[in-house]
Design an enzyme around this catalytic site. Structure first.
Site: not given
Ligand code: ATP
Ligand code: MG
Length: 561
Positions: A38, A264, A274
């Site tokens: 995102e 994660r 984020k």
């Molecule tokens: P946040 O919760 O910090 O906003 P997010 O998961 O919403 O992080 P995205 O931009 O949606 O962030 O993440 C893109 C991809 O990266 C998604 O498939 C998510 O599952 C993966 N991802 C994000 N953070 C992690 C993490 N700490 N470990 C493994 N994969 C991750």
């Molecule tokens: Mg997300």
């Protein structure tokens, strides 16, 4: 896409096994994965796990991986983030080729599918105010209750949904919900919201839309449109999988992707959310997304962490289905291990103390050979200049040393790396009683640092020649947080480490370091790995410490210091 690291085999994990079985059974012919960020922030170490898994697995099986921006919430998403994410994925070593997509590319298709559900009696427009809707949803232990709008006729739903789209209603006035089961044990199936009204311009579609699909409605359908075979996401989406499957089953989608979940990545002393990273930037707690203390790719890059070290770290962590917290020391270890193999060695004095070699002829200098990387003979040697006036590290001298201190003290002989054996004769002090200079003598018969008579010296210290050395600022970084679980008490900012940045302004480097490339780490002998910061200007170098040679910080923390 790059090949797998030289540092190791690609990971064998449960995802790998699932894909291998699907290929063997003929359930899929080409593996298609996607990395779906995102664009509401910069990529961080956690994303590296997802990127390596999605791109790495596709690569390994000869398939492809898409980069898809999950851009369904225009109030939080910005072009700056889109650009940064693309740059960062490439930096990590992966390439999506022509497969760059955006959920927003599918807004029309998604809208049409929403109407399809309405016509099939599987979605309805709900006018219930948000708060009431939340209350009707029930809890983990109590079933939800039906909205009084749940049985609206299809025609009325269609009309209202079209008017939502036409912009007739304000934000939050109505939503479109799937009609599944308010009594389901899985809250995600209790008539989840598919569309919400949001009068906000979108970075890509401008003002064409004022209703936007939710993550749940956009994600699986985007996967299907793109022919994604294995949709890999983190464990918190496990409970969304039944909804993912329900939508795929109830829509005329062109393919049947499947979702798989993995743990994660979490790191101690580190924040990987984020929301919190954005707060650190917005509140000015750090210098920006690329502050070298940030766990973002941009921060790591600026700090001098090579992408191969990050890939190697992720490989060592592995992919599993159990959530766990990885020790930051493991990341540091991967960085050190990589840099030890590739980084050039140089000499730099961080806290200089002047040395005068009394018996070295005034006005004379000479060149000596120094090894560039003992781990890599191909890196060759360089010439370094020696002279009468040098700098050594302040902490390499003690006037009244304890028993096991073998470095400089009056009367003691030490080896100057690659140069000579020198003996400290006297420490010169200023009016305040501080040592400001050491008077030493050298033994001309020990050129290169070897004693012809085989006599032993117990310490080898680094140095730079005063006249040719470069004055430099060096920024030392420590973890941004003082506790392994920052924010656990509810106040993240209270856990910030006040000593996360230390600036040394009087450092001295050997001249070869003028040629170091921004972001490319070199080893300062005996100290750690450092790289030039983009703040460097000609004649005013700034170096960042990528990582110390040893983890003295963790030891100090453990000792309560
Ligand atoms: P946040 O919760 O910090 O906003 P997010 O998961 O919403 O992080 P995205 O931009 O949606 O962030 O993440 C893109 C991809 O990266 C998604 O498939 C998510 O599952 C993966 N991802 C994000 N953070 C992690 C993490 N700490 N470990 C493994 N994969 C991750
Ligand atoms: Mg997300």
């Amino acid at each position: 896409m790059t090949a797998t690291d030289k540092t190791g085999e690609p990971g064998r994990d449960f995802i790998h096994d699932i894909i291998a079985a699907d290929l063997e059974a003929g359930r899929v012919s080409t593996v298609v994965t996607r990395f779906p960020p995102e664009p509401n922030g910069y990529l961080h170490i956690g994303h590296a796990k997802s990127i390596c898994l999605n791109f790495g697995t596709a690569l390994e099986f000869g398939g492809r991986c898409h980069l898809r921006f999950d851009d369904t919430n225009p109030t939080k998403e910005e072009q700056e983030y889109i650009d940064a994410i693309k740059r960062d994925v490439r930096w990590l070593g992966f390439d999506w080729g022509e497969h760059l997509y955006h959920a927003s590319d599918y807004f029309q298709q998604l809208y049409d599918w929403a109407e399809h559900l309405i016509r099939a009696g599987k979605a309805y427009v709900d006018d219930t105010p948000a708060e009431e809707m939340r209350a009707l949803r029930g809890t983990l232990t109590e079933p939800g209750r039906n909205s009084r709008f749940r049985d609206r006729p299809v025609e009325e739903n269609l009309d209202l949904f079209r008017r939502m789209r036409a912009g007739e209603f304000p934000n939050g006035a109505r939503v479109l919900r799937a009609k599944i089961d308010m009594a389901s044990g899985n809250i995600n199936l209790r008539d989840p919201v598919l569309y919400r009204i949001l009068h906000a311009p979108h970075p890509r579609t401008g003002t064409a839309w004022c209703i936007y699909p939710t993550y749940d409605f956009a994600h699986g359908q985007s996967d299907a449109i793109e022919g994604v075979t294995h949709s890999l996401c983190t464990l918190e989406f496990e409970d969304h999988r039944p909804l993912y499957d329900w939508l795929i089953e109830n829509l005329p989608v062109p393919a049947r992707p499947r979702q798989y979940e993995f743990a994660r990545l979490a790191l101690n002393y580190t924040v990987l959310s984020k929301r919190f990273l954005t707060a650190l930037v917005r509140e000015g707690r750090v210098a920006g997304w690329d502050d070298p203390r940030m766990p973002t790719f941009a921060g790591l890059r600026r700090r001098g962490v090579p992408p191969a070290a990050l890939r190697d770290f992720v490989r060592r962590v592995g992919v599993a289905r159990a959530n766990s917290v990885v020790d930051l020391a493991m990341f540091d270890h991967a960085v050190r291990d990589h840099l030890n193999r590739v980084a050039l060695r140089r000499m730099a004095v961080l806290r200089p103390l002047r040395v005068v070699i009394e018996n070295y002829p005034e006005g004379e200098t000479e060149e000596l050979d120094a090894v560039n990387n003992p781990e890599d003979p191909a890196a060759g040697t360089r010439r370094i200049r020696f002279g009468r006036e040098l700098y050594v590290e302040r902490e390499d001298f003690m006037e009244n040393p304890p028993r096991k201190f073998y470095r400089l003290t009056p009367g003691r002989e030490v080896r100057l790396r690659y140069a000579y054996l020198v003996t400290c004769r006297e420490a010169v002090k200023n009016a305040a009683g501080e040592v400001v200079e050491l008077r030493c003598t050298y033994d001309p018969a020990t050129r290169g640092g070897n004693a012809p008579d085989g006599r032993k010296v117990h310490a080898t210290i680094h140095w730079v020649a005063a006249a040719s050395s470069l004055a430099t600022e060096v920024r030392l970084y420590n973890p941004l947080f003082t506790r392994p679980d920052p924010g656990a008490d509810g106040d993240l900012m209270a856990d910030l480490n006040p000593n996360s940045l230390e600036i040394l302004r009087e450092c001295r480097l050997e001249p070869a370091l003028a040629e170091a490339a921004v972001g490319e780490a070199v080893q300062f002998e005996r100290q750690g790995y450092f790289c030039p910061d983009p703040d460097s200007a000609p004649g005013r170098l700034v170096f960042n410490r990528t990582i110390a040679l040893r983890d003295s910080w963790a030891k100090a923390q453990a000792a309560g210091g």
